[in-house]
Design an enzyme around this catalytic site. Sequence first.
Site, PDB file in Angstrom:
ATOM      1  N   CYS A   1      -8.880  -4.718   4.232  1.00 26.32           N
ATOM      2  CA  CYS A   1      -9.258  -3.058   3.573  1.00 26.32           C
ATOM      3  C   CYS A   1      -8.476  -3.075   2.413  1.00 26.32           C
ATOM      4  O   CYS A   1      -8.479  -3.606   2.020  1.00 26.32           O
ATOM      5  CB  CYS A   1      -7.645  -2.447   5.525  1.00 26.32           C
TER       6      CYS A   1
ATOM      7  N   ASP B   1      -6.664  -0.757   1.377  1.00 24.59           N
ATOM      8  CA  ASP B   1      -6.063  -0.566   1.692  1.00 24.59           C
ATOM      9  C   ASP B   1      -5.001  -1.074   0.294  1.00 24.59           C
ATOM     10  O   ASP B   1      -4.849  -2.304   0.113  1.00 24.59           O
ATOM     11  CB  ASP B   1      -5.138  -0.432   2.637  1.00 24.59           C
TER      12      ASP B   1
ATOM     13  N   ARG C   1      -1.840  -1.294   0.576  1.00 23.01           N
ATOM     14  CA  ARG C   1      -0.428  -2.213   1.182  1.00 23.01           C
ATOM     15  C   ARG C   1      -0.963  -3.164   1.312  1.00 23.01           C
ATOM     16  O   ARG C   1       0.088  -4.064   2.436  1.00 23.01           O
ATOM     17  CB  ARG C   1      -0.433  -0.912   1.728  1.00 23.01           C
TER      18      ARG C   1
ATOM     19  N   HIS D   1      -5.562  -3.853   9.092  1.00 22.30           N
ATOM     20  CA  HIS D   1      -4.079  -3.318   9.389  1.00 22.30           C
ATOM     21  C   HIS D   1      -3.872  -2.308  10.193  1.00 22.30           C
ATOM     22  O   HIS D   1      -4.410  -1.649  10.181  1.00 22.30           O
ATOM     23  CB  HIS D   1      -3.418  -3.002   7.998  1.00 22.30           C
TER      24      HIS D   1
ATOM     25  N   CYS E   1      -4.065   1.988   9.955  1.00 16.50           N
ATOM     26  CA  CYS E   1      -5.233   1.800   8.830  1.00 16.50           C
ATOM     27  C   CYS E   1      -5.800   3.660   8.849  1.00 16.50           C
ATOM     28  O   CYS E   1      -6.083   3.867   9.685  1.00 16.50           O
ATOM     29  CB  CYS E   1      -6.619   0.968   9.128  1.00 16.50           C
TER      30      CYS E   1
END
Length: 211
Positions: free
Chosen positions: A42, A44, A46, A98, A101
């Site tokens: 992803c 993302d 993080r 994750h 999400c």
Amino acid sequence: MKLAERLLLENKAWAAEKVQDDPDFFSRLENIQQPEFLWIGCSDSRVPANQITNTMPGELFVHRNVANLVVNTDTNLLAVLDYAVNHLKIKDIIVCGHYGCGGVKAAMTNHDFKLVLNMWLRNIKDVYRLHRAELDAVGDEDKRVDRLVELNVMEQLRNLAKTSIVQRAWKEHNRPHLHGWVYRLSDGIIKPLLDIEAGADIDPVYRYDDL
Ligand code: CO
């Protein structure tokens, strides 16, 4: 100082530190790229692939998009996959989602995110529909998101197996093996969900028998 300038300064400090620890660090990497893994994760911020797996530059070939999707009309993903499988001879592909999400959460709402995001999130809504009975039975909303995160990873792993790129490599080289993982933001731990070994049985309608 402009925000982006901070990154350039940090980059100089990072490069200097690397050379201090290991004078050949960059010259070793300059002329050869031989990663063993393709990572599909992803976007993302993080979930940075190298940091969470404690891997170095040169170890992971990476593709990231919103909610780690494998869409068979996505030329970006397919070009990465083709290059990784046929040129870098990658042996293992990891799809890593994750928990929590945002893309998966958004797909579960009925909100209009406007054209392009609606198009992208539709792929996740299709995964929801495939598993509606199981998901609708999960009372807690966060748990339902997290289960769809898991189901989405497994579905995207199957999407990899449906491609002729992967099936041809299975037939000719007995690779790549496919691994579906999920990362937990709250403790940094990756949980394995599903492995698809090279040559595994897949739904017959997706099988190419004249590769
Ligand atoms: Co995400």
